[in-house]
Design a protein around this motif. Structure first.
Motif, PDB file in Angstrom:
ATOM      1  N   VAL A 286       0.853  -1.188   0.000  1.00  0.00           N
ATOM      2  CA  VAL A 286       0.000   0.000   0.000  1.00  0.00           C
ATOM      3  C   VAL A 286       0.888   1.237   0.000  1.00  0.00           C
ATOM      4  O   VAL A 286       1.998   1.219   0.543  1.00  0.00           O
ATOM      5  N   LYS A 287       0.415   2.291  -0.646  1.00  0.00           N
ATOM      6  CA  LYS A 287       1.151   3.557  -0.656  1.00  0.00           C
ATOM      7  C   LYS A 287       0.191   4.672  -0.298  1.00  0.00           C
ATOM      8  O   LYS A 287      -0.872   4.789  -0.910  1.00  0.00           O
ATOM      9  N   ASP A 354      -2.301  -1.292  -3.140  1.00  0.00           N
ATOM     10  CA  ASP A 354      -3.388  -0.341  -2.922  1.00  0.00           C
ATOM     11  C   ASP A 354      -2.785   1.046  -2.747  1.00  0.00           C
ATOM     12  O   ASP A 354      -1.850   1.226  -1.955  1.00  0.00           O
ATOM     13  N   ASP A 355      -3.322   2.009  -3.461  1.00  0.00           N
ATOM     14  CA  ASP A 355      -2.899   3.398  -3.289  1.00  0.00           C
ATOM     15  C   ASP A 355      -4.004   4.177  -2.595  1.00  0.00           C
ATOM     16  O   ASP A 355      -5.195   3.990  -2.892  1.00  0.00           O
ATOM     17  N   VAL A 356      -3.616   5.036  -1.677  1.00  0.00           N
ATOM     18  CA  VAL A 356      -4.565   5.907  -0.996  1.00  0.00           C
ATOM     19  C   VAL A 356      -4.320   7.321  -1.493  1.00  0.00           C
ATOM     20  O   VAL A 356      -3.273   7.914  -1.217  1.00  0.00           O
ATOM     21  N   ARG A 391      -9.543   5.352  -2.480  1.00  0.00           N
ATOM     22  CA  ARG A 391      -8.727   4.138  -2.460  1.00  0.00           C
ATOM     23  C   ARG A 391      -8.653   3.562  -3.873  1.00  0.00           C
ATOM     24  O   ARG A 391      -9.681   3.271  -4.492  1.00  0.00           O
ATOM     25  N   VAL A 392      -7.433   3.418  -4.364  1.00  0.00           N
ATOM     26  CA  VAL A 392      -7.204   2.830  -5.685  1.00  0.00           C
ATOM     27  C   VAL A 392      -6.810   1.377  -5.463  1.00  0.00           C
ATOM     28  O   VAL A 392      -5.754   1.097  -4.876  1.00  0.00           O
ATOM     29  N   THR A 406     -15.398   7.071  -5.258  1.00  0.00           N
ATOM     30  CA  THR A 406     -15.981   7.145  -3.908  1.00  0.00           C
ATOM     31  C   THR A 406     -14.968   7.785  -2.973  1.00  0.00           C
ATOM     32  O   THR A 406     -13.846   7.296  -2.833  1.00  0.00           O
ATOM     33  N   VAL A 407     -15.365   8.883  -2.357  1.00  0.00           N
ATOM     34  CA  VAL A 407     -14.482   9.616  -1.452  1.00  0.00           C
ATOM     35  C   VAL A 407     -14.902   9.329  -0.015  1.00  0.00           C
ATOM     36  O   VAL A 407     -16.063   9.523   0.358  1.00  0.00           O
TER      37      VAL A 407
END
Length: 413
Positions: A286-287, A354-356, A391-392, A406-407
């Motif tokens: 995750v990043k 997963d990217d945030v 979230r990607v 979606t935020v």
């Protein structure tokens, strides 16, 4: 186990969930004014109907609705005024066909009446005669007994975090004391030879301690009772003693910094020593937040968070707060406010992690626009500008301008 063997965010969430107790907090009873923001420990049932009597929602006249059918300004219905209801008093009479009673807003509906004609839709030809200019339907302008809450119904379910509206509902039901979960005790430790307290002036390569304050604020906002254990230098024995003390005094411990794989990163070894090899994972795909650690010291979950402020706050939002909710008895699946928004620019993402993505929300043209807030994980200003996160997922190579995303809202308006 092999450390820094990065696992997916979903796997990390499952592993954490499998190791947590159902709840870690005891039950205590508090007075209603002290219950705001606390978590209800047991279901609360209403001991009476709310409202306890049928009442008017307008100033006007209590009537039998069928008497008003066909009424109009050209052909008003004439009714006899037989009395008046006063606030806080019961009506000492019944309404029969052809009769009306003067009603204040909130007044108790007299027996026989099933509706209230608004004052604006009537005229008085004399003190005893009412002219109804508009018909009313059964139940119009009336709140029936028990329409809001019925006796025996559950007013608040266990796990509810009480809001001002909830406090009002409990007050209306005459509930003066509430059984709630005791506040979750959380300890926060910051590490690093370069980290100094905010009261000090950094020299050379030193930096002020940001994470202790941001993480403590996030946990306090979530309802925790937070203890700060200050800054611990990069010395194994010192960190071992501080984490051990924090784990003995709290139900959740966060260690900021020292989670990477450098020679001076001791968090993994400390949790191993205290928890007898009980490291659940070290490393997330995750990043930001790759070097995150999770382990157990006895029954106490311990997180090793990255030292960079944005990464630490992101992992706290993503992994730590759901643990807080679970230990508070609020359940593992609590969902923060999420809204749809249109992305304003392309955002690349590396498949397999997963990217945030932090975004700023703007209302424009009847929809929310999500503007990415770009910056490195060491920049605290990145978080101060963000209203929410997107979230990607790991199977995506990125998002495109114009996509509806979606935020998850992290900042109130």
């Amino acid at each position: 186990m092999d450390f820094f063997n990065c696992i997916s965010l979903s796997k990390a969430q499952s592993l954490i969930e499998s190791r947590l107790p159902v709840t870690a907090t005891l039950i205590e009873e508090v007075l209603l004014p002290e219950a705001l923001g606390r978590v209800v420990a047991v279901d609360i049932a209403a001991g009476e109907d709310l409202p306890p009597f049928s009442r008017s929602t307008v100033d006007g006249y209590a009537v039998l609705s069928r008497d008003t059918f066909g009424a109009g300004e050209g052909a008003p219905v004439m009714l006899d005024i037989i009395g008046e209801v006063f606030m806080g008093q019961a009506a000492g009479f019944s309404v029969r066909p052809g009769q009306a009673v003067i009603m204040p807003t909130g007044g108790m509906l007299p027996a026989g009446a099933d509706a209230v004609v608004m004052l604006e839709h009537t005229e008085r030809s004399d003190t005893e005669t009412l002219l109804v200019l508009k018909p009313v339907a059964p139940g119009e302008n009336v709140i029936a007994k028990g329409e809001d809450i019925r006796v025996g119904n559950i007013v608040m379910t266990s796990g509810t975090k009480l809001t001002p509206a909830d406090i009002g509902a409990l007050a209306a039901c005459g509930i003066a004391k509430v059984k709630v979960r005791a506040q979750l005790k959380a300890g926060i430790i910051s590490t690093g030879d370069e980290v100094v307290d905010i009261t000090e002036t950094p020299v050379g390569g030193q930096v002020r301690d940001i994470n202790t304050y941001t993480l403590a604020a996030m946990l306090t906002e979530a309802g925790c009772k937070v203890t700060r254990y200050g800054v611990v230098k990069d010395k194994f024995e010192d960190l071992l003693a501080t984490v051990g003390k924090a784990a003995s005094e709290n139900q959740l411990v966060l260690v900021s910094g020292g989670s990477s794989v450098g020679a001076r990163d001791h968090t993994v070894q400390v949790i191993e020593e205290l928890g007898r090899q009980d490291i659940v994972f070290h490393g997330l795909a995750v990043k930001p937040g790759k070097p995150t650690i999770f382990g157990m010291v006895g029954s106490v979950p311990v997180f090793g968070l990255p030292g960079h402020p944005v990464a630490a706050m992101t992992i706290c939002q993503t992994l730590v707060l759901p643990v807080v909710y679970r230990l508070q008895g609020r359940g593992p699946n609590r969902v923060n406010c999420r809204i749809p928004a249109r992305l304003t620019r392309n955002c690349a993402s590396a498949p397999g992690r997963d990217d945030v993505l932090r975004v700023k929300l703007n209302w424009q043209g009847g929809e929310y626009l999500a503007e990415p807030v770009l910056g490195k994980s060491g920049l605290i200003s990145v978080m101060t500008q963000a209203d929410g996160v997107v979230r990607v997922p790991a199977d995506s190579s990125g998002l495109y301008a114009g996509d509806i995303v979606t935020v998850e809202v992290i900042r109130e308006a």
